[in-house]
Design a protein around this motif. Structure first.
Motif, mmCIF file in Angstrom:
data_model
loop_
_atom_site.group_PDB
_atom_site.id
_atom_site.type_symbol
_atom_site.label_atom_id
_atom_site.label_comp_id
_atom_site.label_asym_id
_atom_site.label_seq_id
_atom_site.Cartn_x
_atom_site.Cartn_y
_atom_site.Cartn_z
ATOM 1 N N ASP A 1 -10.637 38.655 -36.376
ATOM 2 C CA ASP A 1 -11.732 38.137 -37.662
ATOM 3 C C ASP A 1 -10.850 38.225 -38.689
ATOM 4 O O ASP A 1 -10.567 39.377 -39.489
ATOM 5 C CB ASP A 1 -12.985 39.230 -37.406
ATOM 6 N N LEU A 2 -10.300 37.146 -39.469
ATOM 7 C CA LEU A 2 -9.442 37.239 -40.559
ATOM 8 C C LEU A 2 -10.286 37.368 -41.692
ATOM 9 O O LEU A 2 -11.364 37.177 -41.759
ATOM 10 C CB LEU A 2 -8.777 35.901 -40.582
ATOM 11 N N ALA A 3 -9.480 38.047 -42.583
ATOM 12 C CA ALA A 3 -10.050 38.080 -44.244
ATOM 13 C C ALA A 3 -10.476 36.546 -44.549
ATOM 14 O O ALA A 3 -9.946 35.522 -44.297
ATOM 15 C CB ALA A 3 -8.792 38.691 -45.088
ATOM 16 N N GLY A 4 -11.265 36.496 -45.753
ATOM 17 C CA GLY A 4 -11.774 35.267 -46.173
ATOM 18 C C GLY A 4 -10.627 34.542 -46.719
ATOM 19 O O GLY A 4 -9.746 35.068 -47.429
ATOM 20 N N PHE B 1 -8.346 33.429 -32.984
ATOM 21 C CA PHE B 1 -8.787 34.174 -34.332
ATOM 22 C C PHE B 1 -9.633 33.259 -35.199
ATOM 23 O O PHE B 1 -9.434 31.941 -35.019
ATOM 24 C CB PHE B 1 -7.559 34.671 -35.228
ATOM 25 N N CYS B 2 -10.434 33.820 -35.961
ATOM 26 C CA CYS B 2 -11.558 33.212 -36.589
ATOM 27 C C CYS B 2 -11.033 33.193 -38.236
ATOM 28 O O CYS B 2 -10.503 34.009 -38.885
ATOM 29 C CB CYS B 2 -12.727 33.530 -36.880
ATOM 30 N N TYR B 3 -10.786 31.811 -38.826
ATOM 31 C CA TYR B 3 -10.230 31.526 -40.150
ATOM 32 C C TYR B 3 -11.238 30.862 -40.898
ATOM 33 O O TYR B 3 -12.075 29.915 -40.309
ATOM 34 C CB TYR B 3 -9.083 30.724 -39.878
ATOM 35 N N GLY B 4 -11.460 31.226 -42.009
ATOM 36 C CA GLY B 4 -12.288 30.236 -43.059
ATOM 37 C C GLY B 4 -12.909 31.314 -44.429
ATOM 38 O O GLY B 4 -12.465 32.550 -44.370
#
Ligand code: ADP
Ligand code: MG
Length: 383
Positions: free
Chosen positions: A256-259, A100-103
């Motif tokens: 694709d995580l929320a901002g 997962f992508c975090y940021g």
């Protein structure tokens, strides 16, 4: 149920971390955009260390350690080959894997996981790798399916189910979204979610391309910013192990995580926007609590407290091998969020995962578990 046995492919089960099956944490700093003024507040110091200015004390930068750290020059292919390719291979060892992508919004999460036609990201590359791999073994017939959905305001919406679809999933998809359920074997599933068979890459490209458009259209229709929803793509691979007469399955979740920006500092003028940000804050807040609970070995891990953590349950200390890509936007403007993001990420390094080989028996899962333990990773102060 059969007695638990050791994973058959123990040596190959890996997330690349030394000393155990921790969640691997990779950092990627995107380039400055043409509209931004470059500064040197965020610097990749080595392939494992990121140095970030400290807005509280300009004399003391803070260094963060990662399994890998990529600067603005790193391209999609390099990141995939170095850190993702062998994780994706776990699917053929009947393991669940999550990336997962975090940021913060604008840090490069969608660029990393989805990419563009000209510069494809992890999702299309993973599909290519999986489909190539299924062709290598003539003696095994693999069944590949995919699902793709978003979680927005704590509700689940199918992205493979357009309103023009002839299937009845359109009508099932109310504004309430689809329910998350748990079967008798405690596997989490989303009731009514489309599971699309994928026979070839062109199959995938057509379906995925349409779904990405659907994601954009849906965000317009619901008056939502896609940056406030979590998008989850799951690839399922199922096959029969003829030697053992067993049906096997591996899964890959690409998220694709929320901002992760602090919504208190954004302009939440309208009521709806307030509801949005509180739901997003809740999910990310609970994610932080889950991480904390796993790190400290707490008895209760609050997976059930938000939709996102329920869905991520098996990627965070559960059955699967995991990797978090921490996307960082360079520049002073983002510094506070950057430190928040990196502190969260550094916590996640301490999670120990327990890989489990999945065997599907009469649609019931039997589970063989092996517990493995790793060390710790921490932020350290640099002089
Ligand atoms: P997010 O999904 O985290 O909100 P995006 O992926 O949409 O962020 O990225 C924001 C902008 O930065 C986009 O214009 C994107 O094309 C660009 N960008 C992000 N990462 C990179 C990168 N590694 N190289 C070049 N451009 C990038
Ligand atoms: Mg995005």
């Amino acid at each position: 149920p059969p007695p638990p046995s050791a994973p058959t492919t123990g040596k190959n089960i890996t997330n690349g971390s030394t000393g155990g099956h921790k969640i691997k944490v990779v950092c990627r700093v995107r380039p400055f955009l043409p509209t931004e003024y470059p500064d040197d507040s965020v610097k990749v110091e080595s392939s494992h260390v990121l140095r970030v200015s400290n807005y509280r004390d300009p004399e003391k930068d803070i260094c963060y350690n990662f399994d890998s750290c990529y600067g603005p020059e790193a391209d999609q292919q390099t990141i995939y080959d170095n850190d993702v390719r062998f994780l994706v291979q776990n699917i053929f060892h009947a393991l669940d894997t999550t990336v997962f992508c975090y940021g913060v919004t604008g840090a490069g999460k969608t660029h990393t996981i989805q990419g563009s036609d000209d510069d494809p990201g992890i999702i299309p590359r993973a599909l290519q790798q999986i489909l190539d791999q299924t062709r290598l073994r003539q003696d095994i017939s693999y069944e590949v399916t995919m699902s793709y959905y978003q979680i927005y305001k704590e509700a689940v919406f199918d992205l493979l189910c357009s309103s023009s679809s002839t299937s009845d999933c359109g009508s099932a998809q109310s504004s309430m979204g689809l329910p998350i359920r748990e079967d008798a074997n405690r596997n989490i599933f989303i009731a009514g979610l489309v599971e699309q068979p994928i026979a070839s890459y062109s199959d995938f490209a057509a379906i995925y391309g349409a779904a990405c458009k659907q994601r954009k259209t849906a965000s317009t229709r619901l008056n939502q910013h896609s940056s406030r929803s979590h998008a989850i793509l799951t690839i399922n691979v199922q096959w029969t192990d003829s030697a053992r007469s067993k049906s096997m399955r591996g899964r890959l979740h690409l998220i694709d995580l929320a901002g992760s920006e602090d919504n208190r500092r954004t302009d939440n003028s309208g009521r709806d926007r307030m509801a949005e940000s509180s739901a997003i804050n809740k999910s990310l807040f609970v994610l932080g609590q889950v991480v904390e609970a796993l790190n400290t070995g707490a008895h209760r891990v609050p997976y059930r407290d938000s939709k996102m953590t329920r869905v991520l349950q098996h990627s965070l200390g559960g059955k699967s091998v995991g990797m978090m890509i921490v996307n960082v936007a360079p520049g002073e403007r983002f510094l506070q969020d950057t430190h928040n993001t990196l502190n969260f990420a550094t916590k996640s390094r301490d999670i120990v995962n327990k890989p489990v080989v999945n065997e599907v028996l009469d649609s019931r899962w039997s589970v063989a578990a092996e517990r493995l333990y790793g060390g710790t990773g921490q932020a350290r102060q640099a002089g």
